[in-house]
Design an enzyme around this catalytic site. Sequence first.
Site, PDB file in Angstrom:
ATOM      1  CG  ASN A 185      -5.848  -4.331   3.283  1.00 22.33           C
ATOM      2  OD1 ASN A 185      -5.177  -4.396   2.153  1.00 22.33           O
ATOM      3  ND2 ASN A 185      -5.856  -3.352   4.255  1.00 22.33           N
ATOM      4  CD  GLN A 211      -2.947  -1.200   2.527  1.00 21.42           C
ATOM      5  OE1 GLN A 211      -3.609  -2.018   2.662  1.00 21.42           O
ATOM      6  NE2 GLN A 211      -2.980  -0.123   3.230  1.00 21.42           N
ATOM      7  CG  HIS A 220      -1.955   4.308   1.706  1.00 24.74           C
ATOM      8  ND1 HIS A 220      -2.944   3.834   2.226  1.00 24.74           N
ATOM      9  CD2 HIS A 220      -0.886   3.773   2.450  1.00 24.74           C
ATOM     10  CE1 HIS A 220      -2.671   3.062   3.292  1.00 24.74           C
ATOM     11  NE2 HIS A 220      -1.407   3.174   3.174  1.00 24.74           N
ATOM     12  CG  HIS A 280      -4.864  -7.368   8.328  1.00 28.83           C
ATOM     13  ND1 HIS A 280      -4.277  -6.779   7.411  1.00 28.83           N
ATOM     14  CD2 HIS A 280      -6.059  -6.503   8.499  1.00 28.83           C
ATOM     15  CE1 HIS A 280      -4.983  -5.449   6.789  1.00 28.83           C
ATOM     16  NE2 HIS A 280      -5.819  -5.441   7.725  1.00 28.83           N
TER      17      HIS A 280
END
Length: 638
Positions: A572, A430, A432, A529
């Site tokens: 995810n 990711q 971001h 997770h």
Amino acid sequence: MSKTARRSLDQPEGLRNYPNHPIHQESGIPEFDVFIAGSGPIGATFARLLVKQGYKTLTIIKVVMAEVGDQDTRVPAAHKKNEIEYQKDIDRFVKVIQGALSKVSVPPSSTIQPTLDPSSWKPSDPSKMSILNARNPRQSPHNNLDDEQVTRGVGGMSTHWTCAVPHFLKGLERPVILPFSEADDDAEWQTLYKAAAVLIGRNTDQFDESIRHNLVLDTLQKAYGDRDVQPLPLACHRVAPGSPYVMWHSAENVFGDIFTNAAETNGYFKLLTNLLCSRLAYEGTDPVKIVGAEVRDLLEEKLGSSLVPEGDEQKKYYIKAKIYVIAAGAVCTPQLLANSGFGAGRNQANPIIPALSTHITEQPMAFCQVVLKQDLVDSAGDLSGKPAWWQAAVNRHREKNPLDPMPIPFYDPDPQVTIPATLERPWHTQIHRDAFSYGDVGPRVDGRLVVDLRWFCMQDGVPENRILFESDIHDAYSMPQPTFEYTPTKKWADEAHKMMKDMTDVADKLGGYLPGSSPQFMLPGLALHLGGTVRLGREFATSVANFNSQAWKFNNLYVGGNGVIPEPFGANPTLTSIALAIRAAFDIHTQLRKSGGPTPPNPLAILTRTPESWVEWANPKNRNYPDHYNLRKLHKSV
């Protein structure tokens, strides 16, 4: 009734002498069709589909849900990041996330404080420690998931999650539901993922008109032309074309209008807050029948014992249903089952669910933050060849803010980019700028310049990696204290090393490291997770439930959430967990229609595909639900 006539609280099976919860009298329903523990996106999926779809043959579907926490957003289960103040300053949302999370297991530490006032209390045995708020004297520091945490409240972690909803990689992350036909299994996942995407509102284009997003995306696509660099799939939508504000999706979007229109959609639904489902009463051992969900009214406890003259038992009730769904999170779901006596106790003999909270999986995570390179930022202000929206945004910013040396508008949307996992590079990425429980920028540097890189590795589910639930140590809710035993396998430890090198290579293409946020591995558990705790499978000895999410040997118990995923995964997991819950909801619908009532799963049965009729609402030609853009009006008055 006298105390001597009551059954022992330590006896897990059978109904004790608790009254029925008042919801039975209030609703006039002596037995609900489905009881659900947990109000996150997975519990919401079960509730929405069962109430909306119904039995297809009956007119009223009766579902009741228990949530241990309270409703702390104006709209039930809404994402807290939708507040304008946090979208103007994303780093302030870090504190919101930290406030919502509670650590699960804190290892022993020294109780000696040399500078403490000599007259202050201290333990006579210095080796003993407090066991308040997850402090766990049995937790070994070397194999703990130090930052594994839970959120208690309506909507669960979806009230502050990052909303990333990628698909799992076939052949590695994605479980095989139908093993006898690869084509059927692919088709099943296509059906489930399509429906899950509609349910949560998955998009890949909501950051298309972001200068920083395009700078990062274009830079990495040019650098890694063979790696399918693409926008990160997100559950969100922009509130209006050209608006800097986003509506982040959560369990609110899955619930839809169920709180107001349940009766109009062939069902009854009630969400009960501040109600802890502490254990399940049951009869038999093979098959096992759940006969009641034991619940504790935390508000009654809060009011004090003077209002509860009969003592602790009177704060507990039973809720009775035909089928029970436990979707309380990857830690709290096995905790509830362990407290029911089903397994995962230390030195427990002959558990009913021997695989409970074994084979757990986790995600070693690497993290860094970079400050964008000079030439990248300067290129944002070079408007030659840029699209019209880009030119207009920069010109408007320069006109309104002539003293700002940077061409990027103040509220230019964040970058949201990913490089999907492959079999050769088995890690999720990711790239971001978002809020987590770490990684805030603060006043050190202009946030427009900062990009976060998060790389998530995987872990095989091996039996040695597990959670034990202590019968003589309890958490703040009087539930068995979890103790982790987790060590990465050598295979994935080596992959994590390679992953770190890959992240630093990508970071080098974008900029230099922000001081204090150089490449580092984060504390185990921080990804939040956790998987495998109530894993699905095809064998009783190594899994908790079949691929319909029905627990082995139980005729009316289902599990849901990230804990059901049996494979190693770096991406995810929420979209996949919703997909599996959609399949499970259909099986519950089928079981409720049986004339003789629900029956246990047959390990020899050949599972079949979820019928398209069950997810007909997800068809683009029939898209009347869910309407994420018009789910609720923006709040303008009280």
